[in-house]
Structures are given as C-alpha cells and as structure tokens.
Design a protein around this motif. Sequence first.
Motif, PDB file in Angstrom:
ATOM      1  N   PHE A 195      -2.219   8.006   6.399  1.00  0.00           N
ATOM      2  CA  PHE A 195      -3.342   7.759   7.309  1.00  0.00           C
ATOM      3  C   PHE A 195      -3.149   6.466   8.089  1.00  0.00           C
ATOM      4  O   PHE A 195      -4.104   5.818   8.491  1.00  0.00           O
ATOM      5  CB  PHE A 195      -4.643   7.733   6.493  1.00  0.00           C
ATOM      6  N   ASP A 196      -1.884   6.081   8.267  1.00  0.00           N
ATOM      7  CA  ASP A 196      -1.543   4.866   9.013  1.00  0.00           C
ATOM      8  C   ASP A 196      -0.799   5.277  10.288  1.00  0.00           C
ATOM      9  O   ASP A 196       0.218   5.977  10.200  1.00  0.00           O
ATOM     10  CB  ASP A 196      -0.646   3.985   8.127  1.00  0.00           C
ATOM     11  N   PRO A 197      -1.298   4.867  11.474  1.00  0.00           N
ATOM     12  CA  PRO A 197      -0.605   5.212  12.724  1.00  0.00           C
ATOM     13  C   PRO A 197       0.876   4.803  12.711  1.00  0.00           C
ATOM     14  O   PRO A 197       1.701   5.402  13.393  1.00  0.00           O
ATOM     15  CB  PRO A 197      -1.367   4.415  13.790  1.00  0.00           C
ATOM     16  N   LYS A 251       0.842  -1.209   0.000  1.00  0.00           N
ATOM     17  CA  LYS A 251       0.000   0.000   0.000  1.00  0.00           C
ATOM     18  C   LYS A 251       0.872   1.252   0.000  1.00  0.00           C
ATOM     19  O   LYS A 251       0.692   2.158  -0.809  1.00  0.00           O
ATOM     20  CB  LYS A 251      -0.896   0.047   1.251  1.00  0.00           C
ATOM     21  N   THR A 252       1.824   1.291   0.928  1.00  0.00           N
ATOM     22  CA  THR A 252       2.657   2.483   1.076  1.00  0.00           C
ATOM     23  C   THR A 252       3.555   2.673  -0.144  1.00  0.00           C
ATOM     24  O   THR A 252       3.682   3.779  -0.672  1.00  0.00           O
ATOM     25  CB  THR A 252       3.486   2.375   2.368  1.00  0.00           C
ATOM     26  N   THR A 253       4.151   1.587  -0.600  1.00  0.00           N
ATOM     27  CA  THR A 253       4.998   1.631  -1.803  1.00  0.00           C
ATOM     28  C   THR A 253       4.190   2.157  -2.987  1.00  0.00           C
ATOM     29  O   THR A 253       4.679   2.956  -3.781  1.00  0.00           O
ATOM     30  CB  THR A 253       5.526   0.218  -2.118  1.00  0.00           C
ATOM     31  N   VAL A 303      -4.688   8.475  -0.260  1.00  0.00           N
ATOM     32  CA  VAL A 303      -4.736   8.207   1.180  1.00  0.00           C
ATOM     33  C   VAL A 303      -4.175   6.814   1.448  1.00  0.00           C
ATOM     34  O   VAL A 303      -4.772   5.803   1.062  1.00  0.00           O
ATOM     35  CB  VAL A 303      -6.183   8.320   1.720  1.00  0.00           C
ATOM     36  N   ASP A 304      -3.021   6.774   2.095  1.00  0.00           N
ATOM     37  CA  ASP A 304      -2.361   5.510   2.428  1.00  0.00           C
ATOM     38  C   ASP A 304      -2.932   4.984   3.746  1.00  0.00           C
ATOM     39  O   ASP A 304      -2.695   5.556   4.800  1.00  0.00           O
ATOM     40  CB  ASP A 304      -0.848   5.755   2.576  1.00  0.00           C
ATOM     41  N   CYS A 305      -3.712   3.910   3.668  1.00  0.00           N
ATOM     42  CA  CYS A 305      -4.399   3.400   4.858  1.00  0.00           C
ATOM     43  C   CYS A 305      -3.534   2.396   5.625  1.00  0.00           C
ATOM     44  O   CYS A 305      -2.623   1.792   5.074  1.00  0.00           O
ATOM     45  CB  CYS A 305      -5.704   2.720   4.462  1.00  0.00           C
ATOM     46  N   SER A 344       2.838   5.266  10.349  1.00  0.00           N
ATOM     47  CA  SER A 344       3.509   6.380   9.648  1.00  0.00           C
ATOM     48  C   SER A 344       4.610   5.934   8.687  1.00  0.00           C
ATOM     49  O   SER A 344       5.573   6.675   8.470  1.00  0.00           O
ATOM     50  CB  SER A 344       4.115   7.370  10.669  1.00  0.00           C
ATOM     51  N   SER A 345       4.478   4.762   8.080  1.00  0.00           N
ATOM     52  CA  SER A 345       5.538   4.248   7.193  1.00  0.00           C
ATOM     53  C   SER A 345       5.817   5.182   6.028  1.00  0.00           C
ATOM     54  O   SER A 345       6.963   5.317   5.600  1.00  0.00           O
ATOM     55  CB  SER A 345       5.168   2.889   6.613  1.00  0.00           C
ATOM     56  N   LEU A 346       4.768   5.820   5.514  1.00  0.00           N
ATOM     57  CA  LEU A 346       4.942   6.710   4.360  1.00  0.00           C
ATOM     58  C   LEU A 346       5.791   7.920   4.749  1.00  0.00           C
ATOM     59  O   LEU A 346       6.733   8.293   4.041  1.00  0.00           O
ATOM     60  CB  LEU A 346       3.569   7.156   3.850  1.00  0.00           C
TER      61      LEU A 346
HETATM   62 MG   LIG Z   1       1.819   0.835   4.753  1.00  0.00          MG
END
Ligand SMILES: [Mg+2]
Length: 257
Positions: free
Chosen positions: A40-42, A17-19, A128-130, A44-46
């Motif tokens: 939008f991921d706790p 997802k993030t990639t 939006v990166d979930c 915070s990888s992005l």
């Molecule tokens: Mg991710």
Amino acid sequence: MKEKVIAIVNQKGGVAKTTTTLNLGAELAKAGEKVLLVDFDPQSSLTIALGQFDENISSIADLMQLEIEDKELLDKEDIMIDIYGMDLLPGSIVLASTELFLINATCREQILKTVLAKYKKYYDYILVDCGPSLGMLTINALTAADSVIIPVEAEYLSAKGMELLLRSVAMTKRKLNPGLKIDGILITRVDKRNNLSRKIIQMVRDAYESLNIFESQIPERIAVGKSLSKHELVAGFEKNSDAAIAYKKLAQEVLAK
Ligand SMILES: [Mg+2]
Ligand SMILES: Nc1ncnc2c1ncn2[C@@H]1O[C@H](COP(=O)(O)OP(=O)(O)O)[C@@H](O)[C@H]1O
C-alpha cells in the motif's frame, strides 16, 4: 480463516516496515497461516523486493479506483500473485494519484476496508505495508485494520513523530474504527552494542506503560538489507541468522494474540 488485517505503520521511512511485512508474512505462512501481503506504498518497495514490479499488471491502485467508482472488483485469481507460499496484492506508483481521487470519494476513509472485505475470507492474516506518510492512504489502512504494528528504530522512539503517529491511530479509532488495537511497537535495526538503544527502550516502556513493546527485537544485520535487494527473504537468505530468528519470534507473538 482468521481474517485478521494488520497495518504495518510508521510515517517515517527506513524503519523496516517493508522488511517486517515481508518477513513476518513469510514466518506466518511457514506456521501454516494463509497470508496476503498488500503493498500500500506508492513507492512499491514490497512488490519490487519480491521481484514482481510491473506497470502492466493489476494492482491495489486499480482495486481502489474500481471501489471509488463503485464498480465490480477483480476476482482473487485475476490479481493476487502467489509467491513464497503467500499472496501479494501488488503496489503501483499510481497509488499516489489514488490519494488525490480519495479526497472527493464517498466514504473516502473506508475504500481499502471495502476492497479487502471481498478477499478477507481467503486469508488468516492480511498485512498492509504502508508508505511513509500519515495521509489518506494510511488513514484507509488504519480504518481497514483490526490492529497495528509499529516498527521503529530505538533512536526515534522518543521523537515527536511517535506522538503524532499514536495520535493518528487514536483519532482513527475514535472516529472511524472503534475496534482498532495496537498489537505493539516493534524495535527494529537494533545494534546491541549501542547502549543508547537500551536506555531509550526503557524510557519508552516507562512513558507508554499501556503500550505493548514486542519482546522480539530485530537486530541490525547486513543480511537483512542484502536479502531485500536480492529479492530474497531473510528467512531464506540465512536461515539461522539472529534476524531471521527474531522475525520467527515476532510471528509467534503475533500468533499468540
Ligand atoms: Mg517501505
Ligand atoms: N534489521 C535490519 N538490518 C539491516 N538493514 C535493514 C534491517 N531492516 C531493514 N533494513 C534496511 O533498511 C532499509 C529500509 O527498510 P524498509 O523495510 O524498506 O523500511 P521502510 O519500509 O520503513 O521504509 C532497507 O534498505 C532495508 O534493507
């Protein structure tokens, strides 16, 4: 501005997802679109991948909290980070507690939608990166979105998780966001030598006839993983790698929608 909001969703972690958010965003920006990436991921990888993680800066969690309390949101200039020709709305671990605050909030499913409404006019595409869940944050993303991209590893396509995800999307569409569309399923981390992948993809095409599966598939390549950990984009990392080309093709498919 096109003002399109696309949620990148799958409750399974590690499906890219993030990639995908990062590389699709970069390719859309290269094509001249104004792009905002929302972390939008706790986890915070992005934000971490872009080298922008900092507990002291304002994040999407602050905007969510302000909106829950019905307070004035921050100006674009005071929160968006300009990076690689895109804007980033940074993530925060505080998002995990935002999810708890949401439970008792008025119009709890609509908070992200209301937040993004303030900034939409500046962008063609908001990605939006979930995070890896189907909880209240993801429901907020689905409610705010015009459409959904579902990255998935071929091996998991036929798994129970897909059914659950498609049911959540259908439910959000029915109850909260009638205009919600599925842009398509993006097959990621494909090992071309793996016959299993090909068989499963065919199975899924047969099972979900009405569902678009993007022509472009993302090959499993070390460079993709390395580029993320080196805080660099795939596209910038190995310009003509097949993974970079696959993300460019995906961007063309998205632009053609
Ligand atoms: Mg991710
Ligand atoms: N095409 C790919 N080839 C190799 N590694 C990949 C590829 N796509 C993603 N990865 C790696 O897989 C891991 C999970 O990807 P990520 O985008 O963080 O997934 P998610 O956001 O769905 O949890 C990361 O370490 C990432 O670098």
